[in-house]
Design a protein around this motif. Structure first.
Motif, PDB file in Angstrom:
ATOM      1  N   THR A  31       2.750   0.942  -1.516  1.00  0.00           N
ATOM      2  CA  THR A  31       4.100   1.459  -1.330  1.00  0.00           C
ATOM      3  C   THR A  31       4.047   2.963  -1.163  1.00  0.00           C
ATOM      4  O   THR A  31       3.039   3.608  -1.495  1.00  0.00           O
ATOM      5  CB  THR A  31       5.011   1.073  -2.520  1.00  0.00           C
ATOM      6  N   LEU A  57       5.490  -1.051   1.661  1.00  0.00           N
ATOM      7  CA  LEU A  57       6.891  -0.956   1.272  1.00  0.00           C
ATOM      8  C   LEU A  57       7.258   0.521   1.243  1.00  0.00           C
ATOM      9  O   LEU A  57       6.825   1.259   0.347  1.00  0.00           O
ATOM     10  CB  LEU A  57       7.126  -1.574  -0.102  1.00  0.00           C
ATOM     11  N   HIS A  78       5.912  -3.287   8.294  1.00  0.00           N
ATOM     12  CA  HIS A  78       6.304  -2.738   7.003  1.00  0.00           C
ATOM     13  C   HIS A  78       7.723  -3.168   6.632  1.00  0.00           C
ATOM     14  O   HIS A  78       8.440  -3.774   7.431  1.00  0.00           O
ATOM     15  CB  HIS A  78       6.230  -1.208   7.054  1.00  0.00           C
ATOM     16  N   SER A  79       8.131  -2.832   5.428  1.00  0.00           N
ATOM     17  CA  SER A  79       9.495  -3.067   4.975  1.00  0.00           C
ATOM     18  C   SER A  79      10.034  -1.788   4.352  1.00  0.00           C
ATOM     19  O   SER A  79       9.279  -0.854   4.062  1.00  0.00           O
ATOM     20  CB  SER A  79       9.545  -4.224   3.966  1.00  0.00           C
ATOM     21  N   GLN A  87      13.265 -11.816   0.349  1.00  0.00           N
ATOM     22  CA  GLN A  87      12.701 -10.691   1.106  1.00  0.00           C
ATOM     23  C   GLN A  87      11.789  -9.844   0.228  1.00  0.00           C
ATOM     24  O   GLN A  87      10.715  -9.407   0.653  1.00  0.00           O
ATOM     25  CB  GLN A  87      13.824  -9.815   1.680  1.00  0.00           C
ATOM     26  N   ALA A 139       7.686  -9.222   0.698  1.00  0.00           N
ATOM     27  CA  ALA A 139       7.100  -7.882   0.812  1.00  0.00           C
ATOM     28  C   ALA A 139       6.073  -7.612  -0.283  1.00  0.00           C
ATOM     29  O   ALA A 139       5.051  -6.963  -0.040  1.00  0.00           O
ATOM     30  CB  ALA A 139       8.207  -6.833   0.782  1.00  0.00           C
TER      31      ALA A 139
END
Length: 403
Positions: free
Chosen positions: A204, A254, A274-275, A348, A352
């Motif tokens: 992240t 993330l 990616h998120s 979701q 991720a």
């Protein structure tokens, strides 16, 4: 094996009336109540009117080490807040011992959070996270833009990361956090991401949270300029935004905030798989504006909803976070947004974070909330669950009743 018969199951945007679930450690079956009664009889537990089964909520981004903060830090604008964090950091860290961190974890559990991503700057929250009943993705954070200090900073990061990798308990996942493009030297980023890729660790990073970050990365100017010159004797940004994103091209990441991200950057986030984690209360308190969720949907970038830490929030409650988002994003259809928000903190977020939960369906972990509501259930249930009072009567994690 357990069998719960509910008034309603709500999962993945679908409302199932008079349905129940069969589960042990994982969910074995979802079926109408009458079908389960006819096959299992007295083994069934009748939850009764107003009972709603939901997947356990997932908080993908929280800083537990700042959980002692209540009114110490300055809200309203990003730079005054950052200056107050630096001034009060040692005090707040010292005030949040294991008991303080554990209380924050227990608060999340009581609010229905059965998994979370802890961004750890110092490693002081490692033991409470080890002992937490929830699933934990433990993001060891790397920070430092001074190349002269690179070896020492990376050694400290490695020490914390290796300590988390020594932990062997189901549901605990050591991971890597890169603080931000303005605060980590490229050499450190590349070394950390190379290791993360080799070990298949989750990753992240904060990205484009404030206008100050935008101006500094683009032009070496703006509100960050005196900050970096005074504190770190730096006159140029450690990375450009595009350089920073390029380091993550082969590692689904993330990215948190992304309020100031432009077209080119969002395209790179999309292409990288990616998120983006949206923290609406934190963004409001720090004066950073609102993330454009419609824009993310246009790029088909998955977005999640997280609380951030108590350094920039007043609660660790995803229901409260969703409520803030519901009122913040006024351009969205209300019911569509409520459904999207629930998916952002369940399926979701699980996708991720690479967790086998976030939905009520066969073969997924039995991370389940049983809520009780005192109003008629209809097609607008997602809105009412966010707005109306609710009682979380039971919390299950991998089939074990925790509350």
């Amino acid at each position: 094996m357990q069998i719960l018969l509910s008034d309603t199951i709500f999962t993945d945007g679908t409302i199932l009336r008079d349905h129940g679930i069969v589960f042990d450690k994982t969910i074995l079956e979802v079926a109408p109540n009458d079908d389960l009664r006819s096959r299992f009889g007295a083994q069934c537990t009748e939850l009764g009117e107003g009972s709603v089964l939901l997947p356990g909520l997932i908080n993908p981004h929280v800083h537990l080490e700042f959980s002692a903060n209540r009114s110490t830090l300055t809200y309203g604008e990003f730079m005054p807040w950052l200056s107050s964090v630096i001034a009060s950091r040692d005090e707040l860290i010292n005030e949040c011992d294991d008991a303080c961190t554990t209380r924050a974890i227990e608060t999340m559990l009581s609010n229905g959070i059965t998994a979370f991503g802890a961004v750890s700057s110092y490693g002081f929250d490692l033991d409470p996270c080890l002992k937490a009943p929830q699933k934990v993705v433990f993001f060891n954070e790397l920070i430092g833009s001074d190349p002269a200090m690179a070896d020492a900073l990376y050694a400290n990061f490695q020490e914390r990361l290796f300590a988390s990798q020594e932990i062997k308990r189901e549901g605990f996942h050591p991971a890597v956090a890169i603080h931000s493009p303005y605060s980590v030297h490229r050499i450190l980023i590349q070394k950390a991401l190379k290791y993360a890729k080799e070990k298949d660790l989750r990753v992240t990073a904060h990205f484009m949270e404030s206008l100050a970050e935008r101006e500094w990365l683009d032009n070496d100017s703006g509100a960050f300029q005196p900050f970096f010159q005074n504190f770190l004797k730096q006159s140029k940004a450690a990375n450009t935004a595009n350089e920073f994103l390029s380091y993550f091209s082969e590692i689904p990441t993330l990215f948190t905030h992304a309020i100031q991200a432009n077209h080119e950057e969002l395209s790179a986030i999309k292409e990288g798989g990616h998120s983006i984690i949206h923290c609406p209360i934190s963004n409001r308190l720090l004066g950073n504006g609102a993330l454009d969720l419609q824009r993310l949907d246009t790029y088909t970038i998955p977005w999640l909803c997280g609380t951030d830490g108590m350094s920039s929030n007043y609660t660790l409650d995803l229901f409260e976070e969703m409520k803030a988002a519901l009122f913040m994003h006024t351009q969205h259809d209300l019911l569509t947004l409520a459904n999207s928000l629930f998916q952002s903190v369940t399926v979701q977020a699980a996708t991720a974070l690479r967790l086998n939960c976030g939905t009520i369906a066969p073969m997924y972990d039995a991370d389940i909330l049983m809520l009780r509501v005192n109003y008629p259930i209809n097609e607008q249930l997602p809105i009412h669950l966010i707005l109306q009072p609710r009682i979380i009567e039971s919390v299950y994690i991998q089939g074990e009743k925790i509350i």
